[in-house]
Write a protein that holds these residues in place. Structure first.
Motif, PDB file in Angstrom:
ATOM      1  N   GLY A 163      81.059  50.227  -1.648  1.00  0.00           N
ATOM      2  CA  GLY A 163      82.159  49.389  -1.854  1.00  0.00           C
ATOM      3  C   GLY A 163      83.405  50.290  -1.138  1.00  0.00           C
ATOM      4  N   LYS A 164      84.781  50.188  -1.451  1.00  0.00           N
ATOM      5  CA  LYS A 164      85.689  50.990  -1.044  1.00  0.00           C
ATOM      6  C   LYS A 164      85.974  51.682  -1.965  1.00  0.00           C
ATOM      7  N   ILE A 165      85.926  52.997  -1.681  1.00  0.00           N
ATOM      8  CA  ILE A 165      85.793  54.182  -2.718  1.00  0.00           C
ATOM      9  C   ILE A 165      87.446  54.781  -2.710  1.00  0.00           C
ATOM     10  N   ALA A 166      87.927  54.775  -3.852  1.00  0.00           N
ATOM     11  CA  ALA A 166      89.467  54.933  -3.837  1.00  0.00           C
ATOM     12  C   ALA A 166      89.588  56.513  -3.571  1.00  0.00           C
ATOM     13  N   ILE A 167      90.576  56.881  -3.087  1.00  0.00           N
ATOM     14  CA  ILE A 167      91.149  58.419  -2.715  1.00  0.00           C
ATOM     15  C   ILE A 167      91.935  58.804  -4.131  1.00  0.00           C
ATOM     16  N   SER A 168      91.700  60.095  -4.546  1.00  0.00           N
ATOM     17  CA  SER A 168      92.558  60.443  -5.522  1.00  0.00           C
ATOM     18  C   SER A 168      93.777  60.832  -4.877  1.00  0.00           C
ATOM     19  N   SER A 169      94.815  60.591  -5.822  1.00  0.00           N
ATOM     20  CA  SER A 169      95.944  60.794  -5.735  1.00  0.00           C
ATOM     21  C   SER A 169      96.638  62.275  -5.512  1.00  0.00           C
ATOM     22  N   ILE A 170      95.444  63.219  -6.085  1.00  0.00           N
ATOM     23  CA  ILE A 170      95.960  64.574  -6.078  1.00  0.00           C
ATOM     24  C   ILE A 170      96.256  64.950  -4.510  1.00  0.00           C
ATOM     25  N   ARG A 171      97.057  65.786  -4.409  1.00  0.00           N
ATOM     26  CA  ARG A 171      97.597  65.887  -3.110  1.00  0.00           C
ATOM     27  C   ARG A 171      96.613  66.777  -2.099  1.00  0.00           C
ATOM     28  N   LYS A 172      95.892  67.736  -2.951  1.00  0.00           N
ATOM     29  CA  LYS A 172      94.743  68.408  -1.904  1.00  0.00           C
ATOM     30  C   LYS A 172      93.237  68.243  -2.533  1.00  0.00           C
ATOM     31  N   ARG A 173      92.333  68.328  -1.565  1.00  0.00           N
ATOM     32  CA  ARG A 173      91.048  68.482  -1.840  1.00  0.00           C
ATOM     33  C   ARG A 173      90.560  67.029  -2.190  1.00  0.00           C
ATOM     34  N   GLN A 174      91.234  65.947  -1.711  1.00  0.00           N
ATOM     35  CA  GLN A 174      90.766  64.606  -2.054  1.00  0.00           C
ATOM     36  C   GLN A 174      89.586  64.217  -1.102  1.00  0.00           C
ATOM     37  N   ASP A 175      89.371  64.751  -0.181  1.00  0.00           N
ATOM     38  CA  ASP A 175      88.009  64.542   0.764  1.00  0.00           C
ATOM     39  C   ASP A 175      86.745  65.269  -0.065  1.00  0.00           C
ATOM     40  N   TRP A 176      86.882  66.266  -0.585  1.00  0.00           N
ATOM     41  CA  TRP A 176      85.778  66.810  -1.594  1.00  0.00           C
ATOM     42  C   TRP A 176      85.620  66.029  -2.809  1.00  0.00           C
ATOM     43  N   MET A 177      86.648  65.479  -3.407  1.00  0.00           N
ATOM     44  CA  MET A 177      86.317  64.446  -4.435  1.00  0.00           C
ATOM     45  C   MET A 177      85.470  63.339  -4.216  1.00  0.00           C
ATOM     46  N   LEU A 178      85.934  62.862  -2.845  1.00  0.00           N
ATOM     47  CA  LEU A 178      85.380  61.584  -2.481  1.00  0.00           C
ATOM     48  C   LEU A 178      83.850  61.860  -2.230  1.00  0.00           C
TER      49      LEU A 178
END
Length: 261
Positions: A163-178
Motif C-alpha cells: 500500500g502507500k506508506i505514509a511518511i513521518s512528519s518529523i523533519r529529519k530521518r523520515q526515509d530511515w523510518m520508512l
C-alpha cells in the motif's frame, strides 16, 4: 510496463532541479510520473519546474501554502501518486540512466517488493568525490535499526504489496523510518550491488551534520520506536559503534574524479 511514481520535495533548489529532472527524463525506463511538491521556495525553483512541465506532462508540480518540511511534502506527493512503484529523488540528487529499468527488472525477476542500490557521492558543483556508499548484501531489520544503509534516492517499493506508506512528519530521518517500516514487514532486503545514483553533498550541511545526526536519531528512537530515555541512549551508543566500526566497511574509495555536468 508498470508506472513508477517519483516523489520529489523541493525547496530553493534552483541550482539543481533542472539537472535532477533531466536525470529522470534520461531514464531508459520511460513509464514514470514525477510529482514535485514545492515547499514555498523563494528562488526560481517553481519557474524552472513549470517550464519543464509544459514540455513534459509526466512532470507534475504542486505548491504548498506554507513551509512545512519534506515529510509533509512527500506525503502530499504520495497522495497524488498513481504508480504501482513508489520511488524517491530529492531535488538536488541525480539518477543514472538505467536506474529505474535495472530496479524494476530486479524486483520482478527476484519476486521482491522492495529494493535499493549503491550510490556515488558528488559535491555541490557536480564533481565526483571518489566515494561510493554500499550496503550489506542481505540487509536485516536489526542492521538497519542501528544504521540507515538505504540511500533515499535509491529506494523503491511495490504499492501492491505494502500500500502507500505514509511518511513521518518529523523533519529529519523520515526515509530511515520508512525503510524500518518496510523491513519490519519483509524482514530483510537485497540491494542491487551497483551504483545507480549520485548523492549530492551540500557545502552547508557538512560541518553540522554529525552532531545533528545524533539528535535526529535520538528523536527516532524516542518518538518512532517509543523507547524510554535510557533505552534510547543505549541505542545511540549502538548507532555510534556501527558508524565508527561497521559502516566504514561499506564506504568505498573510487579511483577517478570528473565533473558530471
Amino acid at each position: 510496463m508498470e508506472l513508477v511514481s517519483i516523489i520529489t520535495p523541493s525547496f530553493n533548489s534552483e541550482k539543481f532541479i533542472a539537472e535532477t529532472i533531466q536525470s529522470v527524463q534520461n531514464q531508459t525506463y520511460q513509464n514514470w510520473e514525477m510529482i514535485i511538491v514545492d515547499d514555498c521556495s523563494t528562488d526560481a525553483t517553481v519557474k524552472i519546474v513549470e517550464k519543464m512541465a509544459l514540455l513534459d506532462n509526466r512532470i507534475q508540480l504542486f505548491e504548498s501554502e506554507k513551509n512545512s518540511g519534506t515529510g509533509i511534502s512527500r506525503n502530499r506527493a504520495l497522495q497524488k501518486a498513481k504508480g504501482r512503484y513508489i520511488s524517491f529523488l530529492d531535488a538536488d540528487d541525480l539518477w543514472k540512466p538505467e536506474k529505474l529499468e535495472i530496479q524494476i527488472n530486479f524486483l520482478k525477476n527476484n519476486n521482491l517488493s522492495f529494493t535499493f542500490s549503491f550510490y556515488d557521492c558528488i559535491d555541490e558543483q557536480g564533481m565526483e568525490l571518489n566515494k561510493r556508499v554500499e550496503a550489506p548484501r542481505n540487509l536485516s531489520y536489526m542492521q538497519l535499526f542501528f544504521c540507515n544503509y538505504v540511500g533515499n534516492l535509491t529506494g523503491i517499493y511495490d504499492v501492491n504489496h505494502f500500500g502507500k506508506i505514509a511518511i513521518s512528519s518529523i523533519r529529519k530521518r523520515q526515509d530511515w523510518m520508512l525503510w524500518l517500516t518496510i523491513l519490519k514487514k519483509v524482514k530483510s532486503a537485497k540491494p542491487i550491488p551497483e551504483s545507480l545514483a549520485f548523492y549530492r553533498i551540500r557545502e552547508n550541511s557538512i560541518s553540522a551534520s554529525k552532531v545533528n545526526l545524533l539528535k535526529h536519531n535520538f528523536t527516532v528512537y524516542r518518538t518512532f520506536h517509543g523507547f524510554n530515555l535510557l533505552l534510547s541512549l543505549l541505542c545511540i551508543i549502538g548507532f555510534l559503534f556501527t558508524q565508527l566500526l561497521i559502516k566504514p566497511r561499506y564506504i568505498k574509495t573510487l579511483k577517478h574524479r570528473f565533473k558530471l555536468f
